[in-house]
Design a protein around this motif. Structure first.
Motif, short mmCIF file in Angstrom:
data_model
loop_
_atom_site.label_atom_id
_atom_site.label_comp_id
_atom_site.label_asym_id
_atom_site.label_seq_id
_atom_site.Cartn_x
_atom_site.Cartn_y
_atom_site.Cartn_z
N VAL A 127 0.84 -1.20 0.00
CA VAL A 127 0.00 0.00 0.00
C VAL A 127 0.88 1.25 0.00
O VAL A 127 1.82 1.38 0.79
N GLN A 128 0.57 2.18 -0.88
CA GLN A 128 1.30 3.45 -0.99
C GLN A 128 0.62 4.47 -0.06
O GLN A 128 -0.26 5.22 -0.47
N VAL A 129 1.03 4.45 1.20
CA VAL A 129 0.33 5.25 2.20
C VAL A 129 0.44 6.75 1.93
O VAL A 129 -0.43 7.52 2.36
N GLN A 130 1.46 7.18 1.21
CA GLN A 130 1.63 8.60 0.95
C GLN A 130 0.52 9.16 0.05
O GLN A 130 0.31 10.37 -0.01
N ALA A 131 -0.20 8.26 -0.63
CA ALA A 131 -1.28 8.71 -1.50
C ALA A 131 -2.58 8.97 -0.73
O ALA A 131 -3.54 9.50 -1.30
N LEU A 132 -2.62 8.62 0.55
CA LEU A 132 -3.82 8.77 1.36
C LEU A 132 -3.66 9.94 2.31
O LEU A 132 -2.65 10.08 2.98
N ARG A 133 -4.68 10.77 2.37
CA ARG A 133 -4.61 11.99 3.16
C ARG A 133 -5.38 11.90 4.47
O ARG A 133 -5.20 12.71 5.37
N ARG A 134 -6.25 10.92 4.59
CA ARG A 134 -7.08 10.81 5.79
C ARG A 134 -6.30 10.17 6.93
O ARG A 134 -5.38 9.38 6.71
N ALA A 135 -6.69 10.49 8.15
CA ALA A 135 -6.04 9.88 9.32
C ALA A 135 -6.33 8.39 9.36
O ALA A 135 -5.50 7.60 9.83
N ARG A 136 -7.50 8.00 8.89
CA ARG A 136 -7.85 6.58 8.81
C ARG A 136 -8.64 6.34 7.54
O ARG A 136 -9.58 7.07 7.23
N THR A 137 -8.24 5.30 6.81
CA THR A 137 -8.97 4.88 5.62
C THR A 137 -9.21 3.38 5.74
O THR A 137 -8.28 2.61 6.01
#
Length: 240
Positions: A127-137
């Motif tokens: 998973v490319q976590v840098q592409a997610l902006r939410r605190a939790r997805t």
């Protein structure tokens, strides 16, 4: 490296290395350790078909050979397993073996080789976590055959694979044929083509659906990864 491992009775360095590395399951155990799995339960997720007793034996052999170090777990019971310099030096060997298998081991995906737990374990890892902006997805994966659901809870930098619904709001549902999602992860099929064919369907809000292709990381051997790994291995060999 010393230890009681099966031997070929030769002094050749290739045979000495093979005595440790080439035992059944050992390359896959090393793959998991090199990718960050350090607890017995994590190793079992990445090796769903190995028996508990055999995994215990292989870990003991690797520890005896000096390839890994076993330590009491910092939290809870049991032990954790850690890399030594001997294991780290095997990283390019494991990478090159995977790259060679990707290129020459065949691109077919027979049903007997597919396992939804293993696929989800690999997906979690990339998973490319840098592409997610939410605190939790939270993303739910629904496989069609065999019918089974998994959840990824992403709280950067952590990514957890869950086997039951923990009650969090789900931002995206991935409804997928197991072989199709495995082919996409391996880079054998484009995500857009799988969606167009209906073998993968995305259900969620307008923000979550377009982001899927950005945070869904492919196999390290996909998109030319295998060729790059083998090229680096060739460069190292030419230097030697």
């Amino acid at each position: 490296m010393t230890g009681r491992v099966p031997d070929y009775g030769q002094f050749c360095p290739v045979s000495r290395g093979a005595e440790v590395f080439a035992e059944r399951w050992t390359p896959l155990i090393l793959r998991e350790l090199l990718n960050g799995s350090d607890r017995f339960s994590e190793l079992q997720l990445g090796l769903p078909r190995i028996s508990r007793n055999l995994l215990t034996q292989r870990l003991a052999s690797l520890a005896s050979a000096g390839v890994i170090e076993r330590r009491p777990a910092e939290r809870g019971r049991g032990f954790s397993y850690h890399l030594t310099s001997a294991d780290e030096e095997l990283r390019p060997v494991v990478d090159a073996l995977g790259a060679w298998g990707y290129r020459w081991g065949g691109a077919d995906l027979p049903s007997g080789r597919l396992d939804p737990v293993l696929l989800m374990w690999f997906i979690r890892r990339r998973v490319q976590v840098q592409a997610l902006r939410r605190a939790r997805t939270v993303i739910r994966f629904d496989f069609r055959r065999p019918r089974r659901s998994f959840w990824l809870r992403i709280e950067p930098p952590a990514v957890d694979l869950c086997f039951t619904d923990e009650g969090f709001d789900v931002e995206l549902v991935v409804d997928a044929d197991l072989a199709a999602l495995a082919a996409v992860w391996l880079g054998r099929v484009r995500l857009a083509d799988a969606i167009a064919a209906g073998s993968i369907r995305l259900e969620g809000d307008e923000d979550a659906r377009p982001l899927f292709g950005r945070w869904f990381g492919l196999s390290p051997f996909a998109d030319g990864g295998a060729e790059r790994i083998l090229a680096r291995a060739g460069a190292r060999t030419s230097v030697l």
